[in-house]
Write a protein that holds these residues in place. Sequence first.
Motif, PDB file in Angstrom:
ATOM      1  N   THR A 535       0.848  -1.189   0.000  1.00 55.71           N
ATOM      2  CA  THR A 535       0.000   0.000   0.000  1.00 55.71           C
ATOM      3  C   THR A 535       0.883   1.238   0.000  1.00 55.71           C
ATOM      4  OG1 THR A 535      -1.786  -1.123   1.189  1.00 55.71           O
ATOM      5  CG2 THR A 535      -1.760   1.283   1.274  1.00 55.71           C
ATOM      6  N   VAL A 536       0.535   2.204  -0.856  1.00 57.96           N
ATOM      7  CA  VAL A 536       1.320   3.423  -1.002  1.00 57.96           C
ATOM      8  C   VAL A 536       0.419   4.639  -0.802  1.00 57.96           C
ATOM      9  CG1 VAL A 536       2.881   4.730  -2.495  1.00 57.96           C
ATOM     10  CG2 VAL A 536       2.756   2.237  -2.713  1.00 57.96           C
ATOM     11  N   TYR A 537       0.924   5.615  -0.023  1.00 54.09           N
ATOM     12  CA  TYR A 537       0.222   6.882   0.176  1.00 54.09           C
ATOM     13  C   TYR A 537       1.093   8.022  -0.351  1.00 54.09           C
ATOM     14  CZ  TYR A 537      -2.593   4.174   3.502  1.00 54.09           C
ATOM     15  OH  TYR A 537      -3.404   3.222   4.087  1.00 54.09           O
ATOM     16  N   VAL A 538       0.477   8.912  -1.108  1.00 54.99           N
ATOM     17  CA  VAL A 538       1.178  10.081  -1.633  1.00 54.99           C
ATOM     18  C   VAL A 538       0.336  11.326  -1.384  1.00 54.99           C
ATOM     19  CG1 VAL A 538       1.925  11.258  -3.740  1.00 54.99           C
ATOM     20  CG2 VAL A 538       2.502   8.857  -3.391  1.00 54.99           C
ATOM     21  N   PRO A 539       0.816  12.257  -0.536  1.00 54.45           N
ATOM     22  CA  PRO A 539       0.130  13.537  -0.365  1.00 54.45           C
ATOM     23  C   PRO A 539       0.621  14.534  -1.411  1.00 54.45           C
ATOM     24  CG  PRO A 539       1.868  13.321   1.268  1.00 54.45           C
ATOM     25  CD  PRO A 539       1.908  12.075   0.427  1.00 54.45           C
ATOM     26  N   ARG A 544      -4.525  13.345  -0.154  1.00 53.21           N
ATOM     27  CA  ARG A 544      -3.641  12.214   0.143  1.00 53.21           C
ATOM     28  C   ARG A 544      -4.223  10.981  -0.532  1.00 53.21           C
ATOM     29  NH1 ARG A 544      -3.046   8.370   4.767  1.00 53.21           N
ATOM     30  NH2 ARG A 544      -0.814   7.949   5.100  1.00 53.21           N
ATOM     31  N   GLN A 545      -3.521  10.502  -1.545  1.00 51.34           N
ATOM     32  CA  GLN A 545      -4.014   9.383  -2.330  1.00 51.34           C
ATOM     33  C   GLN A 545      -3.444   8.059  -1.832  1.00 51.34           C
ATOM     34  OE1 GLN A 545      -4.005   9.903  -6.706  1.00 51.34           O
ATOM     35  NE2 GLN A 545      -3.233  11.957  -6.275  1.00 51.34           N
ATOM     36  N   ARG A 546      -4.197   7.019  -2.082  1.00 52.17           N
ATOM     37  CA  ARG A 546      -3.761   5.659  -1.770  1.00 52.17           C
ATOM     38  C   ARG A 546      -3.813   4.808  -3.032  1.00 52.17           C
ATOM     39  NH1 ARG A 546      -6.311   1.302   2.622  1.00 52.17           N
ATOM     40  NH2 ARG A 546      -5.294  -0.552   1.723  1.00 52.17           N
ATOM     41  N   GLU A 547      -2.781   4.021  -3.233  1.00 53.24           N
ATOM     42  CA  GLU A 547      -2.752   3.017  -4.299  1.00 53.24           C
ATOM     43  C   GLU A 547      -2.218   1.713  -3.725  1.00 53.24           C
ATOM     44  OE1 GLU A 547      -3.651   2.806  -7.435  1.00 53.24           O
ATOM     45  OE2 GLU A 547      -4.302   4.879  -7.781  1.00 53.24           O
ATOM     46  N   ASP A 548      -2.727   0.583  -4.223  1.00 53.53           N
ATOM     47  CA  ASP A 548      -2.313  -0.741  -3.768  1.00 53.53           C
ATOM     48  C   ASP A 548      -1.843  -1.568  -4.948  1.00 53.53           C
ATOM     49  OD1 ASP A 548      -3.577  -1.444  -0.711  1.00 53.53           O
ATOM     50  OD2 ASP A 548      -4.342   0.320  -1.720  1.00 53.53           O
TER      51      ASP A 548
END
Length: 608
Positions: A535-539, A544-548
Motif C-alpha cells: 500500500t502506497v500513500y502520496v500527499p 492524500r491518495q492511496r494506491e495498492d
Amino acid sequence: MFEGMRAIAAGAVALSAVLLFSQDAGSGKAMAAQSKETAAARSPHAAQLDAEKRPITAGGFVKNGPVVFEDASDRAGLTKWAHRMGTAAKTYLVETKGSGIGLIDYDNDGWLDIYVVNGSTFDALDGKEMPPHAALFHNNHDGTFTDVAAKAGVTNDRWGMGVAIADFDNDGWPDIYVTNWGKNRLYRNNHDGTFTDVAEKAGVALGNWSSGATWGDYDGDGRLDLFVAGYLHFDREHLPVAEQGGVRNGFCMFRGAPVACGPRGLKGEPDHLFHNNGDGTFTDVSEKAGVADKAGYYGLGAVFADVNNDGRVDLLVGNDSTPNYLYLNNGDGTFRDVSYDSGFAVSGDGKEVASMGLAVGDYENNGLLDVFDTTFSDSEKPLYRNDGDGGFTDVSDQVGLGEGLVPFLNWGDAFIDYDNDGWKDLLMSNGHVYPEADRYAWGTSWRQRPMLFRNVDGKRFAPIPAVEGTGLADVIAGRGMVVGDLFNDGKIDAVINVMDGHPVLLKNVSDDKNHWLELRLVGGAKSPRDAVGTTVYVPANGMRQREDVLSGGSYLSTNDPRPHFGLGQATKVEDIEIHWPSGRVEHFTAPGVDRIVTIREGAGKDRD
C-alpha cells in the motif's frame, strides 16, 4: 436465510438472469411465443432509448464533447487476433462468459505487454479443429504490439477463462496463472522470453470450471499464495439446455425467451486457497483457512486486498446470483467470514447480485479501499463505500451510479484516474450474454459501449458522453478489462477482451495538462519480490491518495502493477509512504514528477 434472500432477489439478479422463467421445458416454449411488447413489459425497469430509438447500451452518442479514449486497436496490431468461445448461438452457459486479460512486463524491459485469454469450442476439445490460442502481445515501444504467444509457449489451447499475473517464485520475473473450464495452467517465466507450464507439478491445476484468481501473501511469509474461485460444475454429459429436460434447471428463460441456462440449480464448484511452500509447490489450505466456499456459490471476481488497514491482505469474492464473500485475515493463517456483517454480501436493498468483476480503490481519498461490483442487466451495480469500521455501505444511487447503469450488463471494471486530477474515476466494459437481446424489445443489446464516469471531488460520478468515432462509442461484446500505462506517458489506457472479436485498445488521449507519478516497486527479503500487497500513500495537490499493488480483480483480469498517482497541478512530491507486505513502513522522496520511479524496499527512511 439465504433462500429467503434469493426469493426477494429473483427479479433482479443472475447470470441466470430470469426476471420471468419457466419451471420446465414445456412452459418455456409457450412463453417464448409471446410478443416482443409483452416480453419487454416484463422488465421491472423502463427501457432507456436514445433519440434514434436505439437501446442506450448501443446508442446515446454525441457529436461533440471531451475525447478521452481513441480506439487504437488496429494501429497497435491487435486486430489480427480474435477471441472465440463456443458458437454464435451461445446455447450453453460456458459459451457466454468470455475471458480475462492481463498486463505483464514479461521480458523486464520496462514496457507493459498484454496477455489475452482465449476461449474454445466443443469441436476443438474433441480434436475436430485447432483450438483457439491465447495471445501474448509484446510491446514494441512504438505504439504497436506483436503476438509472441506461440514462441513464448503460453497459447493455453484450453477453454480459457481468467488470468492472474505475479512473480510467485520471487525470481524477479512475472509468471502467469490461467484459469480454464478444464485444468488450469501456471506458466513459470524462464527469463528468456519463454514460459513452462508447471501447474501439475505445483499442484494447482485443479479441473472442471475455475474463474477468478488472485495472488497475495496471506500469511506474511514473503511468498505469494494463490486463491482460485470456482464457478460451477459443468458436465458435458448432462448439459443444461433451454427447452430440454436433461437437467432440471428452470432458469433458462429471460423475459419469455429461451436462452442459455444460468447457474441456479446447478452444483457450484468449490473455491481453493493454495499456500506457497517456497519450493515450487503449493498446498491446498482452503478448509483450514476457512475459505472453501462450503455453500457452493458461483465465484467469478476475486482479489486479495487490505480493506481494514491492518497490514494483512483480506479476500473478496464476487459470486454470481449468490451472496458475495468478504473474508478478513486473522493473521494466523485463517480468515473469518464477515460477508453479511460487513454489508458486502448483498446490495443496499438486501438483494443478491450477479457479481462479475470487482474494482478496488480509494475513490474518496480518505485512505480506505472501496469496491465497485459489476452485475447483470436489469440490476443495480453496487458501489460499496468503505466505512472504516469493518463495514461497507452501498452508495451507488447517492453518487450517480444508479438507474442509468441498469440496462447495461457489466463485466470488467477499474478505478482509473484518466485525467490525472488526483480523483479515481470509474471505467467498465459491457456486453450481454444473450444474442437474443438484439431480436427482442428488451431495451438492451448484445454488443454494448464501455462506460466512463468522472469522479467529482469524491462525492459523485458524472458520466462522460460517448463522442461519435471515439473509443467510448465502440459497441462491442466486452468482457475482461485491464487498465495501465501502456505507453509510459503517464496516461492510463485500457484494453478490453471482446467476446468473439479482437481486443480493443482504448488509448488515453485526454488533453489535460496535469502531472503524474508512477512507481515500480521491488520488495525486499521478507516481502514478495514484485511487491504485491503493498500500500502506497502520496500527499500532493491538497489530497492524500492511496494506491495498492494487486494481482487479480476486475473481471478475471490483472491490471498494471505499478501504482499511479495523478498530481493535478502539483510539481513536486515531498513524501511517498510505502507499507510493504513485510510490515515495514518507509518514506521516500520523489526526484521529480511526470516520471516512472523504481523504489526498492530497504532504501528509504523507516517510520519513527
